[in-house]
Design a protein around this motif. Structure first.
Motif, mmCIF file in Angstrom:
data_model
loop_
_atom_site.group_PDB
_atom_site.id
_atom_site.type_symbol
_atom_site.label_atom_id
_atom_site.label_comp_id
_atom_site.label_asym_id
_atom_site.label_seq_id
_atom_site.Cartn_x
_atom_site.Cartn_y
_atom_site.Cartn_z
ATOM 1 N N MET A 9 55.971 51.480 59.197
ATOM 2 C CA MET A 9 55.861 51.800 57.779
ATOM 3 C C MET A 9 56.929 52.801 57.361
ATOM 4 O O MET A 9 57.523 52.687 56.280
ATOM 5 C CB MET A 9 54.461 52.348 57.469
ATOM 6 C CG MET A 9 53.384 51.252 57.438
ATOM 7 S SD MET A 9 51.802 51.840 56.796
ATOM 8 C CE MET A 9 51.291 52.927 58.115
ATOM 9 N N GLU A 10 57.177 53.787 58.188
ATOM 10 C CA GLU A 10 58.216 54.764 57.883
ATOM 11 C C GLU A 10 59.591 54.117 57.836
ATOM 12 O O GLU A 10 60.420 54.423 56.972
ATOM 13 C CB GLU A 10 58.191 55.885 58.916
ATOM 14 C CG GLU A 10 56.963 56.784 58.802
ATOM 15 C CD GLU A 10 56.925 57.819 59.901
ATOM 16 O OE1 GLU A 10 57.739 57.695 60.852
ATOM 17 O OE2 GLU A 10 56.098 58.752 59.826
ATOM 18 N N SER A 40 60.157 51.019 57.023
ATOM 19 C CA SER A 40 60.192 50.210 55.801
ATOM 20 C C SER A 40 60.548 51.070 54.591
ATOM 21 O O SER A 40 61.351 50.674 53.735
ATOM 22 C CB SER A 40 58.844 49.533 55.586
ATOM 23 O OG SER A 40 58.823 48.823 54.367
ATOM 24 N N VAL A 41 59.959 52.274 54.504
ATOM 25 C CA VAL A 41 60.254 53.177 53.399
ATOM 26 C C VAL A 41 61.724 53.593 53.417
ATOM 27 O O VAL A 41 62.398 53.643 52.385
ATOM 28 C CB VAL A 41 59.334 54.412 53.456
ATOM 29 C CG1 VAL A 41 59.781 55.447 52.431
ATOM 30 C CG2 VAL A 41 57.888 54.017 53.209
ATOM 31 N N GLU A 42 62.255 53.893 54.594
ATOM 32 C CA GLU A 42 63.660 54.293 54.718
ATOM 33 C C GLU A 42 64.598 53.169 54.306
ATOM 34 O O GLU A 42 65.608 53.386 53.638
ATOM 35 C CB GLU A 42 63.954 54.719 56.173
ATOM 36 C CG GLU A 42 63.253 56.008 56.592
ATOM 37 C CD GLU A 42 63.728 57.192 55.766
ATOM 38 O OE1 GLU A 42 64.901 57.189 55.339
ATOM 39 O OE2 GLU A 42 62.916 58.105 55.537
ATOM 40 N N ARG A 84 63.923 50.721 52.179
ATOM 41 C CA ARG A 84 63.827 50.548 50.735
ATOM 42 C C ARG A 84 64.632 51.620 50.001
ATOM 43 O O ARG A 84 65.301 51.333 48.997
ATOM 44 C CB ARG A 84 62.359 50.614 50.315
ATOM 45 C CG ARG A 84 62.143 50.254 48.858
ATOM 46 C CD ARG A 84 60.676 49.951 48.538
ATOM 47 N NE ARG A 84 59.813 51.059 48.855
ATOM 48 C CZ ARG A 84 58.937 51.087 49.853
ATOM 49 N NH1 ARG A 84 58.844 50.030 50.655
ATOM 50 N NH2 ARG A 84 58.177 52.131 50.079
ATOM 51 N N LYS A 85 64.590 52.848 50.496
ATOM 52 C CA LYS A 85 65.381 53.911 49.882
ATOM 53 C C LYS A 85 66.878 53.675 50.057
ATOM 54 O O LYS A 85 67.679 53.956 49.166
ATOM 55 C CB LYS A 85 64.997 55.262 50.485
ATOM 56 C CG LYS A 85 63.643 55.777 50.033
ATOM 57 C CD LYS A 85 63.378 57.148 50.622
ATOM 58 C CE LYS A 85 62.039 57.716 50.137
ATOM 59 N NZ LYS A 85 61.781 59.055 50.704
#
Length: 329
Positions: free
Chosen positions: A68-69, A71-73, A75-76
């Protein structure tokens, strides 16, 4: 005899045991037990519910948290930060430009005064085309001056350096709106041909009858006519009861004018209760009386508005609503 007394004693003992106070005590004891049982049941239910909720909480494994972490990185990393920043800057610049195009009142008045002075320098027989050329020449010179002020090339000007940028933008990018704001309008060249095709002896239409006193010959009244000229009395704030009064105001102005002042020799009156059409930005109302001055009076419109004019001005009526007159010395 003894048996009888014993029997009575037994009956009296049971009566004391079943007294009112003992009965009340027994009922209260039962109620307390029931209440304690109900409270115990409620507490047990709440504990079980809370325990079940805690058991239903989703728990992620370290591997799932890591994914999940990541995935967030990702997307950013793919977020169009530069594009968003550029859009914000464009919006800000657009808003600033809109604000700068709103000229202060004193700048608008300065522009109007200089244009009027430029037009006064033309010959008396200058037509609309010459007037437009003069205004365009002034705009070019003023735009050049404003740009030089922003660069610090010149210092002596009627415009302050802080306002030069605003003026340059307005003259270069928003000249049409600025012209409307200051009430600048130059009529088109119109070749007017008069046709007297009314049958002989036919009476005048009712719309050609002017209210008020009959105008004297020196007013040289012309129906459905609009003359141009430099305004010596602003009609928006100068109303008269009739065309006669408007002509008389022009005669009085010419009679009382000082040697250095322009004398009224043109009067233009709005006789229609519905107001009178004009191509400028103002709403011209009933009883407006314009006093004007021109060495060689020129027609703006006469009779019917041309088809080409009505095509570009859909709200214009068929006939010119104004009544005018040229007073000759």
């Amino acid at each position: 005899m003894k048996m009888t007394r014993g029997t009575e004693w037994g009956h009296n003992g049971r009566g004391k045991w079943c007294s009112y106070k003992r009965t009340t005590l027994a009922v209260c004891s039962i109620n307390i037990v029931v209440a304690l049982y109900v409270l115990h049941s409620l507490y047990t239910s709440l504990y079980i519910y809370s325990f079940n909720d805690s058991q239903n909480v989703v728990k992620y494994t370290p591997d799932q948290i890591r994914k999940m972490e990541e995935s967030v990185e990702i997307r950013k990393a793919y977020e169009p930060i530069e594009l968003i920043k550029l859009v914000k800057e464009i919006k800000k610049e657009f808003l600033n430009e809109e604000r700068t195009l709103e000229l202060p009142k004193h700048l608008k008045q300065m522009i109007l005064d200089e244009i009027i002075e430029k037009l006064r320098g033309l010959t008396s027989d200058a037509g609309p085309s010459e007037q437009r050329e003069a205004v365009e020449s002034w705009r070019t010179e003023k735009l050049k001056e404003a740009k030089q002020l922003t660069l610090g090339i010149i210092v002596n000007s009627t415009v302050s350096p802080g306002e030069a940028g605003i003026l340059a933008r307005a003259l270069e990018f928003d000249w049409s709106r600025l012209s409307e704001d200051i009430g600048l309008w130059i009529p088109v060249d119109v070749n007017v041909e008069e046709h007297d095709d009314k049958p002989e002896g036919e009476a005048e239409f009712e719309e050609d009858i002017l209210a008020g006193r009959q105008l004297p010959p020196e007013c040289h009244t012309e129906l459905h006519t609009d003359y141009g000229g430099a305004a010596v009395r602003w009609g928006l704030t100068h109303h008269k009861e009739s065309a006669y009064d408007c002509c008389q105001a022009c005669l009085d102005h010419a009679r009382n004018a000082k040697p250095a002042e322009k004398k009224c020799n043109i009067w233009v009156y709005c006789p229609s209760e519905m107001g009178c059409h004009s191509p400028d930005i103002y709403e011209h109302k009933h009883m407006e009386c314009w006093l004007k001055s021109a060495e060689n009076p020129r027609l703006n419109f006469k009779g019917n508005y041309p088809e080409s004019y009505r095509d570009s001005h859909p709200n214009a009526p068929v006939k010119v609503p104004w009544v005018s007159g040229v007073i000759r010395a």
